[in-house]
Design a protein around this motif. Structure first.
Motif, PDB file in Angstrom:
ATOM      1  N   ASP A  82       0.815  -1.217   0.000  1.00  0.00           N
ATOM      2  CA  ASP A  82       0.000   0.000   0.000  1.00  0.00           C
ATOM      3  C   ASP A  82       0.854   1.275   0.000  1.00  0.00           C
ATOM      4  N   ARG A  83       2.184   1.127  -0.100  1.00  0.00           N
ATOM      5  CA  ARG A  83       3.085   2.275  -0.181  1.00  0.00           C
ATOM      6  C   ARG A  83       2.884   2.976  -1.525  1.00  0.00           C
ATOM      7  N   GLU A  84       2.912   4.289  -1.514  1.00  0.00           N
ATOM      8  CA  GLU A  84       2.817   5.027  -2.772  1.00  0.00           C
ATOM      9  C   GLU A  84       4.109   4.832  -3.552  1.00  0.00           C
ATOM     10  N   VAL A  85       3.968   4.509  -4.845  1.00  0.00           N
ATOM     11  CA  VAL A  85       5.119   4.256  -5.709  1.00  0.00           C
ATOM     12  C   VAL A  85       5.010   5.150  -6.938  1.00  0.00           C
ATOM     13  N   VAL A  86       6.141   5.772  -7.300  1.00  0.00           N
ATOM     14  CA  VAL A  86       6.202   6.594  -8.508  1.00  0.00           C
ATOM     15  C   VAL A  86       7.312   6.032  -9.388  1.00  0.00           C
ATOM     16  N   THR A  87       6.997   5.826 -10.648  1.00  0.00           N
ATOM     17  CA  THR A  87       7.991   5.364 -11.609  1.00  0.00           C
ATOM     18  C   THR A  87       8.282   6.495 -12.588  1.00  0.00           C
ATOM     19  N   TYR A  88       9.527   6.528 -13.077  1.00  0.00           N
ATOM     20  CA  TYR A  88       9.844   7.518 -14.113  1.00  0.00           C
ATOM     21  C   TYR A  88      10.890   6.980 -15.056  1.00  0.00           C
ATOM     22  N   CYS A  89      10.885   7.540 -16.263  1.00  0.00           N
ATOM     23  CA  CYS A  89      11.825   7.144 -17.294  1.00  0.00           C
ATOM     24  C   CYS A  89      12.201   8.386 -18.103  1.00  0.00           C
ATOM     25  N   ALA A  90      12.942   8.188 -19.170  1.00  0.00           N
ATOM     26  CA  ALA A  90      13.314   9.303 -20.033  1.00  0.00           C
ATOM     27  C   ALA A  90      12.606   9.208 -21.384  1.00  0.00           C
ATOM     28  N   CYS A  91      11.584   8.381 -21.480  1.00  0.00           N
ATOM     29  CA  CYS A  91      10.839   8.197 -22.727  1.00  0.00           C
ATOM     30  C   CYS A  91       9.954   9.424 -22.990  1.00  0.00           C
ATOM     31  N   PRO A  92       9.678   9.713 -24.250  1.00  0.00           N
ATOM     32  CA  PRO A  92       8.858  10.887 -24.563  1.00  0.00           C
ATOM     33  C   PRO A  92       7.430  10.836 -24.013  1.00  0.00           C
ATOM     34  N   SER A  93       6.851   9.679 -23.889  1.00  0.00           N
ATOM     35  CA  SER A  93       5.460   9.585 -23.416  1.00  0.00           C
ATOM     36  C   SER A  93       5.322   8.663 -22.212  1.00  0.00           C
ATOM     37  N   GLU A  94       6.351   8.587 -21.401  1.00  0.00           N
ATOM     38  CA  GLU A  94       6.357   7.779 -20.174  1.00  0.00           C
ATOM     39  C   GLU A  94       6.135   6.287 -20.433  1.00  0.00           C
ATOM     40  N   GLU A  95       6.486   5.774 -21.628  1.00  0.00           N
ATOM     41  CA  GLU A  95       6.203   4.374 -21.952  1.00  0.00           C
ATOM     42  C   GLU A  95       6.809   3.401 -20.947  1.00  0.00           C
ATOM     43  N   SER A  96       8.094   3.536 -20.653  1.00  0.00           N
ATOM     44  CA  SER A  96       8.744   2.600 -19.726  1.00  0.00           C
ATOM     45  C   SER A  96       8.218   2.766 -18.310  1.00  0.00           C
ATOM     46  N   ALA A  97       7.958   4.000 -17.898  1.00  0.00           N
ATOM     47  CA  ALA A  97       7.421   4.249 -16.554  1.00  0.00           C
ATOM     48  C   ALA A  97       6.040   3.616 -16.418  1.00  0.00           C
ATOM     49  N   ILE A  98       5.233   3.715 -17.459  1.00  0.00           N
ATOM     50  CA  ILE A  98       3.897   3.114 -17.435  1.00  0.00           C
ATOM     51  C   ILE A  98       4.008   1.593 -17.413  1.00  0.00           C
ATOM     52  N   SER A  99       4.928   1.039 -18.211  1.00  0.00           N
ATOM     53  CA  SER A  99       5.131  -0.418 -18.199  1.00  0.00           C
ATOM     54  C   SER A  99       5.552  -0.893 -16.816  1.00  0.00           C
TER      55      SER A  99
END
Length: 157
Positions: A82-99
């Protein structure tokens, strides 16, 4: 502010699973500054990560393709679902972060979001924050210099 991003899906069920909320750079900066309990996962390429002069405070780096496997080992194994998690990448449309966010959600994490604008957005905002801070400092220094100048001038008269 919640913004939704999705990856194309074929069925309504798949589509509802694929929707990942986004977090703005400003909102993440506020959470980091307040030391809120938060897991930040950097899924940029290893090369991008290695060549970077900085990272988001407290972020852990994992490759997206190895993320599911790494969930079985510390430190990810020990993170409450239940911990809040944020992902990030350097892709133009957050593709890797969303994956990455989808992998986390599929493995039981309930509060997962991707950083809107990703690493580029974070860097852009950091530059703006630095500039505005520098401008504020210059303004204070100018005001201080003017006050000194006026106080010196009036003491000479």
């Amino acid at each position: 502010m919640i913004v939704e991003a999705g990856v194309s899906a074929r069925t309504n069920d798949e589509q509802s699973k694929s929707k990942i909320d986004l977090i703005t750079v400003e909102e993440l900066k506020t959470k980091v500054a307040a030391n809120e309990p938060l897991l930040i996962i950097d899924v940029r390429s290893s090369e991008s990560y290695a060549n970077s002069r900085s990272k988001i405070k407290g972020a852990l780096h994992f490759q997206v393709r190895k993320l599911k496997y790494r969930l079985g080992f510390p430190p990810l194994k020990d993170v409450p679902k239940d911990r809040e998690v944020v992902t990030y990448c350097a892709c133009p449309s957050e593709e890797s972060a969303i994956s990455a966010a989808q992998v986390l959600r599929e493995n039981g994490f309930k509060r997962v979001r991707a950083l809107k604008g990703g690493w580029t957005g974070w860097q852009r905002q950091q530059d703006l924050w630095s500039q505005s801070g520098s401008e504020q400092l210059r303004t204070r220094q100018t005001k201080s210099s003017l006050l000194k100048c006026f106080s010196t001038k009036s003491s000479l008269q």
